[in-house]
Write an enzyme that holds these catalytic residues in place. Structure first.
Site, PDB file in Angstrom:
ATOM      1  CD  GLU A 230      -2.941  -1.185   0.238  1.00  0.00           C
ATOM      2  OE1 GLU A 230      -3.005  -0.209  -0.553  1.00  0.00           O
ATOM      3  OE2 GLU A 230      -3.723  -2.143   0.187  1.00  0.00           O
ATOM      4  CB  CYS A 264      -1.536   7.003   1.084  1.00  0.00           C
ATOM      5  SG  CYS A 264      -2.551   5.851   2.027  1.00  0.00           S
TER       6      CYS A 264
END
Length: 456
Positions: A230, A264
């Site tokens: 990720e 993010c």
């Protein structure tokens, strides 16, 4: 060798530090995790899920204490820290409740006589490498499903949140998790590479930068280990000409500045149709200006410090590069003269492809606003990024939004909302944003052996 250290980003004070473990200790941790797997995979599912429920309960009971550690180590505001702890408790609770359903045999419709089904089983020892921006949440979405499944975990946390790392391990111990099922390791990069290479380790999950993801993926691939990565994001938020501009401006501000912009999935590129651009920008700037920096321990503070002065410097360099090359500052734009890692809420426009801010991730409280002529240009700009994590579309026409969602190169699309995490929603991206999924059933199956059983 750099130590694991708690440095209060609001003051710059070093609060505590911890040595990196020795090579012999790293080897012992791997041995213990491998030994624990032999018994943990055979432990009754109800026992595993009862422990996860206890972990969820402990998070709720210790919410204030756990939240204070987040504020101390990475500057998260008090309200947002409490929100993270609550989300984490829900994740552990979710997998405790859903594990039996997710592990149930799946019977297949097949050609020919007889029957066939797929069993869901654990695979072994896993290594987790987690970042500092959500110290509890990032761990929970990896640890919860895999502990329920029967895997064992070695967890390397970020060097600037060691007390968060220890708090997680202590909660697991208090909940009754056997030794070796979850182990915190203040390890070096070289030691983690050795762990990944160990034949008893079957996979690795990393949340972090593209550079870290490339390094881990290379090691894992060389040793044929499953990996989930990720990584970064440069999430677009598209404002169409029929959008509720007040809602879009408020949503964009929350999406850009939550967690001091250090997510993010934060909204980093705001793409607005020309016909509503001026009105939206006025509302957006006004919303952003309500995010004054302040003491993160105060309940009223909406924007605390960044995680470190190093992170602040990286962000300021991106902003100044854009300004030097002709970008316009709508708000903020100058590093604050505080002793801590404070940076003002910043908005840029007139950003072009020759500027670093066009392609690189702005990991902090700074965003870019773009003007486009129509939907096609909005989609083209949204997709013109190496990343493909999350995205948002604001419009009063849901069907229109769904048509645009189908054209976006992203792992997640939110309509009339910015990205939010929940245990039952899969999380992940495409392109440079990573490989694999976490949360929901999808995260449960990433490190599972889907074993076929065929009966003639």
């Amino acid at each position: 060798m750099a130590k694991y250290a708690t440095i209060n980003p609001a003051t710059g004070e070093k609060v505590a530090e911890y040595d990196v473990i020795s090579d012999s200790e790293a080897s012992r941790i791997t041995d213990t995790a491998a030994q624990a797997y032999v018994s943990w995979k055979k432990t009754e599912l109800v026992t595993r899920t009862d422990i996860l429920r206890k972990v969820a309960e402990l998070h709720r009971e210790r919410a204030d204490e756990l939240a204070a550690i987040l504020t101390l180590e990475m500057g998260k505001t008090k309200s947002q820290a409490l929100g993270e702890v609550a989300l984490v408790a829900n994740i552990y609770q979710y997998y405790a409740d859903k594990a039996a359903e997710f592990m149930a045999d799946e019977h297949l419709t097949i050609a020919g006589s007889g029957s066939a089904y797929v069993r869901t089983e654990p695979v072994g020892v896993l290594v987790g490498i987690m970042p500092w921006n959500y110290p509890y949440y990032q761990v929970a979405r990896f640890a919860a499903p895999n502990i329920a499944l029967g895997n064992t975990i070695i967890l390397k946390h970020a060097r600037n949140c060691p007390q968060s790392a220890l708090a997680i391990e202590n909660l697991f111990r208090e909940a009754g998790l056997p030794t070796g099922v979850y182990t915190n390791a203040f390890a070096s990069a070289a030691q983690i590479a050795d762990m990944i290479a160990d034949p008893r380790v079957q996979g690795v999950s990393l949340t972090g930068s593209e550079r870290a993801g490339s390094a881990v993926g290379e090691v894992a691939g060389r040793h044929m280990k499953k990996y989930v990565l990720e990584l970064g994001g440069s999430d677009p938020l598209i404002v169409l000409d029929d959008a509720d501009l007040d809602a879009a401006a408020t949503g964009a501000a929350v999406g850009r500045l939550g967690n001091a912009g250090q997510a993010c999935t934060a909204t980093k590129r705001i793409i607005v149709l020309d016909s509503v651009y001026d009105e939206f920008v006025a509302k957006f700037v006004a919303a952003v200006q309500t995010y004054a920096t302040g003491d993160p321990t105060s309940e009223d503070t909406k924007l605390g410090p960044m995680s470190s002065t190093e992170a602040l410097k990286d962000l300021d360099e991106l902003v100044q590069d854009a300004v030097d090359k002709g970008a316009t500052v709508l708000a903020g734009g100058a590093q604050m003269d505080y002793s801590g890692a404070f940076y003002p809420a910043t908005l840029l426009t007139d950003v072009t492809e020759n500027m670093r801010a066009f392609r690189e991730e702005l990991f902090g409280p700074a965003g870019v606003v773009y003007r486009v002529t129509d939907e096609d240009e909005a989609v083209e700009l949204a997709n013109n990024s190496p990343f493909g994590l999350s995205s948002s579309i604001f419009t009063k026409d849901t069907a229109r939004a769904e048509r645009l969602a189908a054209r976006l190169e992203a792992g997640m699309v939110w309509i009339n909302s910015t990205s939010k995490s929940a245990p039952d929603l899969p999380f992940g991206g495409v392109k440079a944003s990573g490989v694999g999924r976490e949360l929901a059933r999808f995260g449960f199956n990433e490190f599972a052996n889907k074993k076929l059983v065929r009966i003639p």
